[in-house]
Design a protein around this motif. Structure first.
Motif, PDB file in Angstrom:
ATOM      1  N   GLU A 319      67.737  80.079   4.542  1.00  0.00           N
ATOM      2  CA  GLU A 319      68.089  80.414   5.916  1.00  0.00           C
ATOM      3  C   GLU A 319      67.621  79.865   6.875  1.00  0.00           C
ATOM      4  OE1 GLU A 319      70.177  85.035   5.236  1.00  0.00           O
ATOM      5  OE2 GLU A 319      67.924  84.511   5.892  1.00  0.00           O
ATOM      6  N   ARG A 320      66.234  79.593   6.908  1.00  0.00           N
ATOM      7  CA  ARG A 320      65.588  78.995   8.174  1.00  0.00           C
ATOM      8  C   ARG A 320      65.744  77.424   8.129  1.00  0.00           C
ATOM      9  NH1 ARG A 320      61.457  81.360   7.149  1.00  0.00           N
ATOM     10  NH2 ARG A 320      60.438  79.825   5.858  1.00  0.00           N
ATOM     11  N   GLN A 323      70.126  77.233   8.690  1.00  0.00           N
ATOM     12  CA  GLN A 323      70.575  78.115   9.647  1.00  0.00           C
ATOM     13  C   GLN A 323      71.762  78.720   9.152  1.00  0.00           C
ATOM     14  OE1 GLN A 323      70.101  76.318  13.781  1.00  0.00           O
ATOM     15  NE2 GLN A 323      69.285  74.386  12.842  1.00  0.00           N
TER      16      GLN A 323
END
Length: 578
Positions: A319-320, A323
């Motif tokens: 997710e990081r 995004q």
């Protein structure tokens, strides 16, 4: 009369035609079962990266690469170095900084054009071993409408590209080379022609059983049901030349929502290798999700040869770096996939888990048999508290309602799930009604004032660009402890500094905050802020909260409170590290 008179006239199924299956009367794959894991190749850093609205930064690429290595990938496509300077520089960084483990082979993609192939080999100079992935499109629509070339001309491109790859590899003998060829849009190519092109490339490379080539057969766009793709793979598997010296690889996309199914049936049909991405990021509807396919194999009692036990870290990193948020219903990984809101489901799960616990007292290898749960959530770092979820249908959503109405505490759902068993245990023990004050007292002792929590006394913050440098003073009953950290944001800096100090990685799973309203109509000069966190440490999750006039202090104290609920002796760890 149409069902919806406002339906757009352009919605017309007659402009499409069914994909024609190949005629195959000797299919054997329906009788096969997957008994071993295929070879895995991650394309997160290439196919996944090119599909992002904002491609990964160099630091994000490196973080993703380290995750892929830790998960256990032995082949990783790290970029298209001839297409962009960032990809070229990243490949060089991996090689020059010696970041590639000896048992990992990096792979780069290139079109069948001489300058691009040369640039690709330049990027790989000094690599111990590498795969050069050559491709050109062979499908009917690409030949006729995009390139406007004949079958012979398209095949000549593939042959010439294979010759350039072979020649340039010979000029860098210090590297152990492997070659891969993809007839892009394979599923839209006539089977006999796809075979002809692949055989022509194989003839150039002259592989042996000890030095195999990879023939990758991509569903670049998913155009048929998975069984048709399996027929295509089995036909190629039966007819390709030098099969004993070829690794057949699959690269499926998810346009019809069947990318995993197509890959699984393709393995039944004889494929050796799978390309995909963690959690399915990729062009359009995404690439084949390796997490899902690997966990499907795992759920059948087969070693997937990937370690997906720290699912929180995988989700957090993906997710990081991308995004892109993971859907709460995402297979195996989503926050709600092991959740049971239905009372009958909860009852069945409770009964089965009680039986399972008894069986494991005498047989630690007892097979998992729990209603509604295909695998044990603990295998992925999830707890049973995340399985039994409370909503209005369960009759216990009133706990959250009372805290919000009487005290302004707006617990996020993940904390509601964590808190519910505490109230239930108290109610069962007291055998009496649990009033609002008791509920609040239990909330406070559990999350606001846990027994072993360290307190934050003060902090100093410096910001340079997007990087925050934090110095914090923590206090225990008899000492003051110093903490330092850097990160993108105060909380990130605090968590990183705390992780380094205690010697354990802390993953911040969830965070939320809100202002507390004035108490029962009284006027406060300054409203307090409430912060809630959920962290993962040593494979377990812990929730906590804190309230303060300063939201940054509340956020950091909430993390310390969550650690206080864990088995980590924070004060002792920081004291020793200091």
């Amino acid at each position: 009369m149409p069902v919806n008179s406002n339906q757009p006239s352009s919605f017309n199924h007659k402009k499409y035609r069914a994909f024609a299956p190949i005629q195959k009367n000797d299919r054997r794959w329906p009788n096969h079962v997957i008994s071993v894991a295929p070879d895995w190749c991650s394309v997160d850093l290439r196919d996944g990266n090119q599909a992002l609205i904002e491609p990964m930064s160099p630091s994000q690429k490196l973080e993703m690469f380290k995750l892929l290595v830790d998960v256990g990938f032995k082949e990783i496509e790290v970029g298209f170095p001839a297409a962009s300077a960032p990809d070229f520089d990243f490949v060089r960084q991996l090689i020059e900084e010696d970041l590639i483990p000896d048992d990992v082979t990096i792979q780069v993609l290139t079109q069948a054009r001489e300058p691009l192939i040369a640039r690709s080999f330049e990027s790989l100079k000094g690599a111990k071993k590498a795969i050069v992935h050559l491709y050109n499109s062979t499908s009917t629509v690409q030949r006729e409408q995009v390139f406007k070339k004949s079958c012979e001309e398209i095949k000549a491109i593939a042959i010439q590209g294979a010759q350039w790859v072979k020649e340039m590899a010979s000029q860098q003998p210090e590297t152990y080379w492997s070659f891969q060829y993809s007839p892009e849009s394979f599923t839209g190519t006539e089977m006999d022609y796809a075979l002809e092109v692949c055989d022509a490339v194989i003839n150039v490379w002259q592989p042996t059983p000890d030095n195999k080539v990879i023939i990758n057969l991509p569903a670049t766009v998913e155009v048929s049901t998975p069984n048709v793709y399996a027929d295509q793979i089995e036909w190629i598997n039966d007819n390709i030349s030098h099969r004993e010296a070829v690794r057949i690889s699959l690269h499926t996309h998810n346009d019809r929502g069947c990318g995993v199914a197509a890959a699984e049936l393709g393995v039944l049909a004889g494929a050796d290798r799978i390309e995909g991405t963690l959690l399915g990021n990729g062009e359009r509807t995404g690439n084949m999700d390796i997490v899902t396919m690997a966990m499907n194999i795992y759920s059948q009692g087969i070693d997937p040869e990937l370690n997906l036990s720290d699912m929180d870290r995988i989700i957090s990193t993906v997710e990081r770096c991308t995004q892109l948020a993971v859907h709460p219903r995402h297979a195996y990984a989503g926050e709600l996939v092991f959740a049971a809101f239905s009372g009958s489901h909860q009852d069945a799960i409770n009964k089965c888990m009680s039986i399972d616990a008894e069986q494991r007292k005498t047989d630690s290898d007892a097979h998992w048999q729990v209603a509604y749960l295909p695998i044990d959530p603990r295998d992925l770092g999830r707890s049973y508290q995340q399985v039994i979820r409370i909503n209005s249908q369960s009759g216990k959503g009133g706990v959250a309602y009372v805290l919000e109405q009487d005290y302004g505490i707006q617990m996020p759902r993940w904390m509601q799930v964590d808190f519910s068993p505490h109230i239930q245990a108290f109610a069962e023990k007291s055998e009496a009604e649990v009033g609002p004050q008791v509920i609040h007292d239990i909330f406070s002792s559990t999350y606001l004032n846990p027994q072993h929590a360290v307190n934050i006394e003060s902090y100093q913050l410096n910001r340079e660009g997007s990087v925050d440098t934090l110095q914090a003073q923590l206090t225990t009953q008899n000492q003051t402890l110093e903490l330092k950290g850097k990160g993108k944001g105060v909380l990130d800096a605090f968590v990183k500094g705390l992780s380094a100090a205690i010697g354990h990685d802390i993953v911040l799973i969830d965070y939320t905050e809100h202002a507390l309203p004035s108490k029962l109509g009284a006027e406060n000069e300054q409203a307090e802020a409430m912060a809630y966190v959920q962290i993962s440490i040593q494979g377990s999750r812990y929730c906590a909260a804190s309230n303060c006039h300063d939201i940054l202090t509340a956020s950091m104290q909430a993390v310390l409170n969550a650690l206080g609920r864990s088995n980590v002796n924070v004060a002792s760890s920081i004291s020793l590290s200091a």
